[in-house]
Scaffold this motif. Structure first.
Motif, mmCIF file in Angstrom:
data_model
loop_
_atom_site.group_PDB
_atom_site.id
_atom_site.type_symbol
_atom_site.label_atom_id
_atom_site.label_comp_id
_atom_site.label_asym_id
_atom_site.label_seq_id
_atom_site.Cartn_x
_atom_site.Cartn_y
_atom_site.Cartn_z
ATOM 1 N N GLU A 73 0.843 -1.190 0.000
ATOM 2 C CA GLU A 73 0.000 0.000 0.000
ATOM 3 C C GLU A 73 0.878 1.239 0.000
ATOM 4 N N GLU A 74 0.500 2.235 -0.799
ATOM 5 C CA GLU A 74 1.207 3.515 -0.782
ATOM 6 C C GLU A 74 0.609 4.392 0.308
ATOM 7 N N VAL A 75 1.466 4.835 1.224
ATOM 8 C CA VAL A 75 1.026 5.588 2.392
ATOM 9 C C VAL A 75 1.745 6.928 2.405
ATOM 10 N N ILE A 76 1.019 7.982 2.802
ATOM 11 C CA ILE A 76 1.595 9.319 2.939
ATOM 12 C C ILE A 76 1.955 9.528 4.400
ATOM 13 N N LEU A 77 3.218 9.839 4.667
ATOM 14 C CA LEU A 77 3.693 10.029 6.034
ATOM 15 C C LEU A 77 3.409 11.444 6.511
ATOM 16 N N GLY A 78 3.746 11.675 7.777
ATOM 17 C CA GLY A 78 3.510 12.987 8.358
ATOM 18 C C GLY A 78 4.351 14.078 7.733
ATOM 19 N N ASP A 79 5.524 13.737 7.162
ATOM 20 C CA ASP A 79 6.362 14.728 6.476
ATOM 21 C C ASP A 79 6.054 14.795 4.987
ATOM 22 N N GLN A 80 4.876 14.274 4.597
ATOM 23 C CA GLN A 80 4.381 14.316 3.225
ATOM 24 C C GLN A 80 5.195 13.462 2.262
ATOM 25 N N ARG A 81 5.966 12.547 2.784
ATOM 26 C CA ARG A 81 6.665 11.611 1.918
ATOM 27 C C ARG A 81 5.790 10.392 1.679
ATOM 28 N N ARG A 82 5.958 9.815 0.504
ATOM 29 C CA ARG A 82 5.189 8.631 0.135
ATOM 30 C C ARG A 82 6.081 7.395 0.221
ATOM 31 N N ILE A 83 5.563 6.346 0.846
ATOM 32 C CA ILE A 83 6.280 5.078 0.900
ATOM 33 C C ILE A 83 5.307 3.948 0.585
ATOM 34 N N ILE A 84 5.856 2.861 0.077
ATOM 35 C CA ILE A 84 5.070 1.657 -0.194
ATOM 36 C C ILE A 84 5.346 0.672 0.932
ATOM 37 N N VAL A 85 4.282 0.260 1.622
ATOM 38 C CA VAL A 85 4.400 -0.551 2.826
ATOM 39 C C VAL A 85 3.788 -1.923 2.563
ATOM 40 N N ASP A 86 4.571 -2.963 2.815
ATOM 41 C CA ASP A 86 4.073 -4.342 2.829
ATOM 42 C C ASP A 86 4.021 -4.796 4.287
#
Length: 295
Positions: A73-86
């Motif tokens: 899943e692509e998630v937006i972090l608190g610092d507005q960065r996007r990461i893909i989380v498995d």
């Protein structure tokens, strides 16, 4: 003959019915007994049990830890960065009746619900976290909060969530190169600072060494001058003492030294009168064996 056949059929039916009345609960199982589709009771202890044949049905559920691997899943972090989380989830069925009423008989029904629960919990928690928290030793705290939220939601389905873990947290492909470039720039900046600090320390060490060298040379020259002065003073004192004891001999000895220095190379030329005081000792050669110089 007919009575024997009828008795055999009745006996076989009785045996079949008796066999259907018993069932075994394995140690890895827990069962729900239903009667015409309605739940009757739950059996969680392993062993031999009895039910009404043809009327009651045994529905087994696994009591071991079960796993569910969520898709990336692509998630937006608190610092507005996007990461893909498995992520993956470990859970167990704790209430077979509630599980049957809300999910159904098979485990496939819970997977869709777990997917939405885990995804929403991940997004909710990670939305207030920085990337460093996800990738550093703060991850257990983050995962503990996600596990708490998932467990609260999952309990209404009769399951208990034992653990939720992030297996992989990667940046999207379009952001990877930019992050790598920033990391390279940061490493180069750190290297420049380290080199500048090293050059500063080296210059300070060289300046200190040069100062120490100058001080040592100055002290050595001062000590040498003192020693030379002391030696010259002692030499003067010795000469003065010698001159004081026998002035005539001292004058004679100094004159002989002057003769040696002047005539040693055999090429010196001196233009002096014979009456010069420099040749005084040549004129005053004493009588040898009673002879006198010619008059």
């Amino acid at each position: 003959m007919n009575k024997i056949v009828i008795a055999s059929v009745v006996l076989l039916a009785a045996l079949f019915a008796a066999a259907g009345a018993f069932f075994t609960v394995q140690q890895t199982q827990q069962v729900l007994i239903t009667q015409f589709g309605q739940p009757i009771r739950v059996v969680q202890q392993p062993g031999l049990n009895v039910k009404i044949p043809f009327i009651q049905t045994v529905i087994p559920f696994d009591r071991r830890l079960l796993d569910y691997d969520a898709p990336g899943e692509e998630v937006i972090l608190g610092d507005q960065r996007r990461i893909i989380v498995d992520s993956f989830t470990r859970y167990r069925i704790t209430d077979p009746l509630l599980f049957y009423q809300t999910v159904g008989v098979t485990e496939q029904g819970i997977r869709g619900r777990l997917s939405s629960i885990v995804t929403s919990s991940l997004r909710r928690v990670l939305a207030s976290e920085q990337l460093n928290a996800v990738l550093s030793n703060e991850r257990p705290r983050v995962m503990g909060e996600i596990r708490r939220l998932v467990n609260e939601e999952a309990q209404r389905f009769g399951i208990e969530v034992a653990d939720v873990r992030i297996r992989r947290a990667d940046l999207p492909d379009e952001n990877t190169q930019a992050v790598l470039s920033r990391m390279q720039s940061e490493r180069e900046r750190v290297a420049r600072e380290a080199r500048a600090e090293g050059a500063e320390v080296a210059a300070r060490i060289r300046a200190q060494a040069e100062r120490d060298r100058t001080v040592l040379l100055a002290e050595a020259e001062a000590n040498a001058a003192i020693l030379r002065g002391t030696g010259e003073q002692e030499a003067i004192r010795v000469f003065a003492e010698a001159f004081r004891r026998d002035p005539e001999f001292f004058q004679f000895w100094r004159t002989m030294q002057a003769y040696r220095e002047v005539f040693s190379n055999g090429e010196s030329r001196m233009v002096l009168t014979p009456e010069s005081d420099f040749f005084r000792f040549f004129r005053e050669i004493p009588d040898v064996a009673g002879a006198r110089p010619p008059g």
